[in-house]
Design an enzyme around this catalytic site. Structure first.
Site, short mmCIF file in Angstrom:
data_model
loop_
_atom_site.label_atom_id
_atom_site.label_comp_id
_atom_site.label_asym_id
_atom_site.label_seq_id
_atom_site.Cartn_x
_atom_site.Cartn_y
_atom_site.Cartn_z
N LYS A 168 2.83 4.59 -1.29
CA LYS A 168 2.10 5.05 -2.47
C LYS A 168 1.73 3.91 -3.41
CE LYS A 168 1.00 8.43 -2.46
NZ LYS A 168 -0.16 8.89 -1.65
N GLY A 204 -1.01 1.96 -2.51
CA GLY A 204 -2.43 1.72 -2.29
C GLY A 204 -2.71 1.05 -0.96
N ARG A 214 -3.53 2.32 1.99
CA ARG A 214 -4.73 2.82 2.68
C ARG A 214 -5.98 2.25 2.05
NH1 ARG A 214 -6.72 3.70 7.23
NH2 ARG A 214 -4.70 4.62 7.76
N ALA A 268 -3.91 13.95 -9.19
CA ALA A 268 -3.29 13.89 -10.52
C ALA A 268 -1.78 14.04 -10.40
CB ALA A 268 -3.86 14.98 -11.40
#
Length: 315
Positions: A72, A74, A76, A281
């Protein structure tokens, strides 16, 4: 007899030849070769070899670069942006070779078979975010290739915790399975639950220490994940330089999508954005709980900055 005695004396007083590299390096290289031979042997025994050379001259090869994490952070987005460069050949899925025992036992040829076909001038890249926090991975990567160039993308640890929870929450929702609120994970007996896995993954300095046992800092490029979201081009320029790539990616390859709220890619006139699962979000969290997170990460972040000789704009 005199000649014999003279020779014996010379042998005694002759200084020992010091190897040009430390003995530990020789042992490491021997260990690396031994590991590779063993992994290839296991694959051979399974008769799992596949044709790795294409008729057009491309072939499958071991990656020269791995995006090792963080989850998580970034990864990708980084891989997709890096793939804009014509000299990059990227594996499409997370391979989990070094951290999953079932995969690692398959051997290096199995690993090669997961790679894309590439030309000799291209760099093959794979990304598996779980590598960074897995204690056994650094040594395994080192044994395979001591010259590996590693990419590590990091975000504000508190934001990474929230993003980690968000992904798992949506995965459960898609399967119509209930999932506890984030407060139930973050709070235990009225205090911050430091045993929560998402928090442990954000203790970057602990995991970085493990990688630095095997790879020097000049082999690990840290990408600022928060800056990559705000302004991707400067961060990708740094990655190009680290990988010694010719500067092919430029600012026109990125455009801000107001609907999605983040940057998308433009390649040869074709526009594409990351999957809808990206950029979700985060849940609303009580301000006092966020402050607890920020306070908890203050010292670990400070240790990380000292470890890598660099600071980041984190809480």
């Amino acid at each position: 007899m005199a000649a014999f005695l003279l020779g014996a004396v010379l042998l005694i007083v002759q200084p020992q030849i010091v190897p040009s590299t430390p003995a530990i390096n020789s042992k490491a290289e021997a260990s690396s070769q031994s590991v590779q031979r063993e992994l290839l042997k296991k694959t051979s025994q399974k008769n799992d070899f596949k044709e790795s050379i294409h008729s057009n001259g491309s072939c499958r090869q071991l990656p020269q670069t791995i995006i090792i994490g963080v989850r998580k952070g970034g990864t990708r987005a980084l891989l997709e942006m890096l793939s804009l460069h014509p000299d990059i050949a990227a594996a499409e899925t997370e391979v989990h070779f070094f951290d999953w025992e079932d995969h690692y036992r398959n051997g290096l040829q199995w690993y090669i078979n997961q790679m894309p076909f590439s030309y000799p001038h291209q760099i093959t890249v794979e990304k598996t975010p779980a590598y960074f926090t897995s204690p056994k991975v650094p040594e395994r990567v080192y044994n395979m290739n001591q010259s590996m160039r590693l990419l590590l993308i990091l975000r504000d640890p508190s934001e990474r915790v929230l993003s980690d929870y968000t992904q798992v929450f949506y995965n459960h929702m898609q399967k119509h399975k209930p999932y506890p609120s984030i407060e139930q994970f973050l709070i235990k007996d009225g205090e911050l639950n430091v045993d929560y896995k998402a928090i442990n993954r954000s203790l970057y300095y602990i995991h970085m220490q493990n990688w630095l046992k095997y790879f020097p800092l000049d082999r690990i490029h840290i990408v600022d994940g928060d800056q990559l979201i705000k302004d991707p081009f400067p961060e990708i320029e740094k990655v190009e330089r680290f990988l010694k790539l010719s500067p092919q990616i430029n600012a026109s390859n990125f455009y801000f999508n107001k609907t999605k709220g983040f940057y998308c890619l433009r390649d040869s006139g074709r526009e594409r954005c990351l999957h809808e699962s990206k950029g979700r979000a985060h849940p609303q969290v009580d301000t006092r709980l966020l402050e607890k997170l920020h306070e908890y990460f203050y010292e670990p972040n400070k240790k990380f900055f000292e470890l890598v000789g660099r600071t980041f704009d984190w809480h």
